[in-house]
Design an enzyme around this catalytic site. Structure first.
Site, PDB file in Angstrom:
ATOM      1  N   LYS A 187     -40.032 -34.164  28.857  1.00 23.54           N
ATOM      2  CA  LYS A 187     -38.907 -33.303  29.234  1.00 23.54           C
ATOM      3  C   LYS A 187     -38.772 -32.133  28.264  1.00 23.54           C
ATOM      4  O   LYS A 187     -38.548 -30.985  28.673  1.00 23.54           O
ATOM      5  CB  LYS A 187     -37.611 -34.116  29.238  1.00 23.54           C
ATOM      6  CG  LYS A 187     -36.373 -33.305  29.563  1.00 23.54           C
ATOM      7  CD  LYS A 187     -35.086 -34.015  29.208  1.00 23.54           C
ATOM      8  CE  LYS A 187     -34.843 -34.012  27.709  1.00 23.54           C
ATOM      9  NZ  LYS A 187     -33.484 -34.495  27.335  1.00 23.54           N
ATOM     10  N   ASN A 188     -38.923 -32.418  26.965  1.00 19.99           N
ATOM     11  CA  ASN A 188     -38.716 -31.378  25.961  1.00 19.99           C
ATOM     12  C   ASN A 188     -39.866 -30.378  25.887  1.00 19.99           C
ATOM     13  O   ASN A 188     -39.781 -29.392  25.151  1.00 19.99           O
ATOM     14  CB  ASN A 188     -38.485 -32.011  24.586  1.00 19.99           C
ATOM     15  CG  ASN A 188     -37.144 -32.705  24.503  1.00 19.99           C
ATOM     16  OD1 ASN A 188     -36.217 -32.369  25.239  1.00 19.99           O
ATOM     17  ND2 ASN A 188     -37.027 -33.684  23.623  1.00 19.99           N
ATOM     18  N   ARG A 229     -27.808 -28.493  26.671  1.00 15.66           N
ATOM     19  CA  ARG A 229     -27.875 -27.559  25.552  1.00 15.66           C
ATOM     20  C   ARG A 229     -29.177 -26.745  25.566  1.00 15.66           C
ATOM     21  O   ARG A 229     -29.211 -25.617  25.065  1.00 15.66           O
ATOM     22  CB  ARG A 229     -27.740 -28.312  24.226  1.00 15.66           C
ATOM     23  CG  ARG A 229     -26.423 -29.063  24.068  1.00 15.66           C
ATOM     24  CD  ARG A 229     -26.280 -29.667  22.686  1.00 15.66           C
ATOM     25  NE  ARG A 229     -26.090 -28.655  21.676  1.00 15.66           N
ATOM     26  CZ  ARG A 229     -24.910 -28.143  21.330  1.00 15.66           C
ATOM     27  NH1 ARG A 229     -23.819 -28.537  21.958  1.00 15.66           N
ATOM     28  NH2 ARG A 229     -24.814 -27.241  20.379  1.00 15.66           N
ATOM     29  N   CYS A 260     -16.244 -21.672  23.896  1.00 18.23           N
ATOM     30  CA  CYS A 260     -15.772 -20.790  22.819  1.00 18.23           C
ATOM     31  C   CYS A 260     -15.432 -21.626  21.592  1.00 18.23           C
ATOM     32  O   CYS A 260     -14.295 -22.040  21.395  1.00 18.23           O
ATOM     33  CB  CYS A 260     -14.559 -20.003  23.291  1.00 18.23           C
ATOM     34  SG  CYS A 260     -14.101 -18.654  22.190  1.00 18.23           S
ATOM     35  N   PRO A 291     -25.230 -24.263  16.168  1.00 16.60           N
ATOM     36  CA  PRO A 291     -26.679 -24.488  16.069  1.00 16.60           C
ATOM     37  C   PRO A 291     -27.492 -23.299  16.572  1.00 16.60           C
ATOM     38  O   PRO A 291     -28.605 -23.084  16.133  1.00 16.60           O
ATOM     39  CB  PRO A 291     -26.902 -25.714  16.962  1.00 16.60           C
ATOM     40  CG  PRO A 291     -25.575 -26.401  17.017  1.00 16.60           C
ATOM     41  CD  PRO A 291     -24.551 -25.316  16.935  1.00 16.60           C
ATOM     42  N   VAL A 292     -26.911 -22.501  17.503  1.00 18.90           N
ATOM     43  CA  VAL A 292     -27.663 -21.366  18.060  1.00 18.90           C
ATOM     44  C   VAL A 292     -27.668 -20.161  17.133  1.00 18.90           C
ATOM     45  O   VAL A 292     -28.346 -19.168  17.420  1.00 18.90           O
ATOM     46  CB  VAL A 292     -27.106 -20.948  19.439  1.00 18.90           C
ATOM     47  CG1 VAL A 292     -27.224 -22.090  20.424  1.00 18.90           C
ATOM     48  CG2 VAL A 292     -25.685 -20.444  19.341  1.00 18.90           C
ATOM     49  N   THR A 326     -35.958 -25.611  19.318  1.00 14.71           N
ATOM     50  CA  THR A 326     -35.618 -24.648  20.371  1.00 14.71           C
ATOM     51  C   THR A 326     -35.575 -23.225  19.819  1.00 14.71           C
ATOM     52  O   THR A 326     -35.896 -22.268  20.538  1.00 14.71           O
ATOM     53  CB  THR A 326     -34.271 -24.993  21.038  1.00 14.71           C
ATOM     54  OG1 THR A 326     -33.259 -25.126  20.032  1.00 14.71           O
ATOM     55  CG2 THR A 326     -34.371 -26.273  21.841  1.00 14.71           C
ATOM     56  N   ASP A 362     -35.151 -39.665  18.045  1.00 16.72           N
ATOM     57  CA  ASP A 362     -34.948 -40.190  19.404  1.00 16.72           C
ATOM     58  C   ASP A 362     -35.532 -41.582  19.611  1.00 16.72           C
ATOM     59  O   ASP A 362     -35.340 -42.181  20.679  1.00 16.72           O
ATOM     60  CB  ASP A 362     -35.533 -39.223  20.432  1.00 16.72           C
ATOM     61  CG  ASP A 362     -34.710 -37.955  20.561  1.00 16.72           C
ATOM     62  OD1 ASP A 362     -33.556 -37.945  20.114  1.00 16.72           O
ATOM     63  OD2 ASP A 362     -35.229 -36.953  21.103  1.00 16.72           O
TER      64      ASP A 362
END
Length: 337
Positions: free
Chosen positions: A30-31, A101, A125, A131-132, A174, A315
């Protein structure tokens, strides 16, 4: 009685006590599939991605890409075609981003391809360090103008993105993927330092290179991307899911069964296999991509610390916690991610 009480709820009812046997096939990761799907925004040509797992997050990404203007067709089995026909929206809405996410992965491709993107913050908000922020600082260094209004990241680069030297203060999977995708269409060279090493990052680089991107260094902490004018369509098969594979190995060991695991990615699980060996569980290859799991009668305790790849993945922590409940002694698991 239990079934009566749960009939109005979603539940898993498990009848235990049986040794499991048969064949389990490891799904596509998936990732890896999610950034691969996001990368289809970078070209006007058709991209076919095979071995996509059937998961809720995948459906969310399909819906998000469709909202932007990507036409998605199911070809056969786990293969889908993606083609950006007509841009319908440059906004990734909260209703979709809040479900996953990883939706932030469309930010880099949209900004590189169209010069503009609006992406909801995963938590709406929120106040404080996000994290981004690592993604946003890197894109700003590449020339993007970014503001955050009403819970949305608004990013623009009307003159296009420029290559830059990016150093991530903290390893981010990511973040590495987002900047790598954005850099493929940026003017000049982008260097990503302290890049993530994960196999999913490498898989994305492989797919981008098939599309015509100029990338080298994936799988190391320094990735170099020389921007190109445009990318083309391609066919790509998603790598096996190392977390699912590790879970199947633990499952087989716990039940003392005889399970053949197909598409087991041993080369992505070298450290995990070593931990299993120390516990008394042996991964035995019976073909190039198939393994069976053998276990000792008495399992030994171990100490585990979660770390970034290639060390122990966070994980798999819960699965190994269950497994170590059956070890003869005290084990300790430390979460560091």
């Amino acid at each position: 009685m239990i079934k009566e009480e749960l009939k109005l709820k979603e539940a898993l009812i498990i009848e235990g006590g049986n040794k499991l046997k048969g064949v389990l096939e490891v799904s596509g990761a998936k990732n890896a599939a999610l950034p691969n799907m996001a990368a289809t925004l970078l070209t006007d040509e058709e991209v076919v991605i095979d071995n996509i797992p059937d998961l809720l997050d995948i459906e969310t990404m399909k819906n998000l890409l469709n909202t932007i203007g990507v036409q998605i067709n199911h070809i056969k089995d786990k293969a889908y075609s993606f083609k950006l026909n007509e841009v319908k929206s440059l906004k990734a809405p909260y209703e979709l981003v809040s479900k996953m996410r990883a939706s932030i992965l469309v930010l880099g491709p949209m900004l590189a391809k169209f010069g503009y993107a609006e992406v909801s913050l995963p938590g709406g908000c929120s106040i404080g360090t996000r994290p981004v922020d690592l993604h946003l600082k890197a894109l700003e260094k590449m020339g993007a103008e970014i503001t955050i209004e009403h819970g949305y990241i608004k990013a623009s680069a009307p003159k296009g993105l420029k290559g830059a030297h990016i150093f991530f203060d903290k390893i981010t999977v990511t973040g590495t993927e987002n900047i790598m995708m954005a850099a493929t269409l940026a003017e000049g060279k982008t260097i990503i330092e302290n890049a993530a090493l994960e196999p999913e990052v490498v898989d994305l680089a492989v797919m981008l290179r098939k599309m015509g991107a100029n990338i080298k260094g994936e799988g190391t902490h320094r990735i170099e991307i020389e921007g190109v004018k445009s990318l083309k369509g391609t066919y790509h098969r998603v790598i096996p899911d190392r977390i699912e594979a590790g879970t199947f190995a633990v499952l087989s060991a716990l039940t003392g069964g005889n399970i053949v695991i197909k598409n087991y990615p041993s080369h992505y699980l070298e450290y995990v296999n070593e931990v299993l060996e120390n516990i008394g569980i042996h991964i035995v290859k019976i073909s190039e991509s198939e393994v069976v799991v053998k276990r000792d009668d008495i399992l030994k305790p171990v100490n585990i610390e979660t770390r970034e790849y290639p060390l122990f993945p966070t994980d798999l922590q819960a699965q190994f916690m269950t497994l170590l409940c059956f070890a003869n002694g005290v084990s300790e698991i430390t979460e560091n991610i």
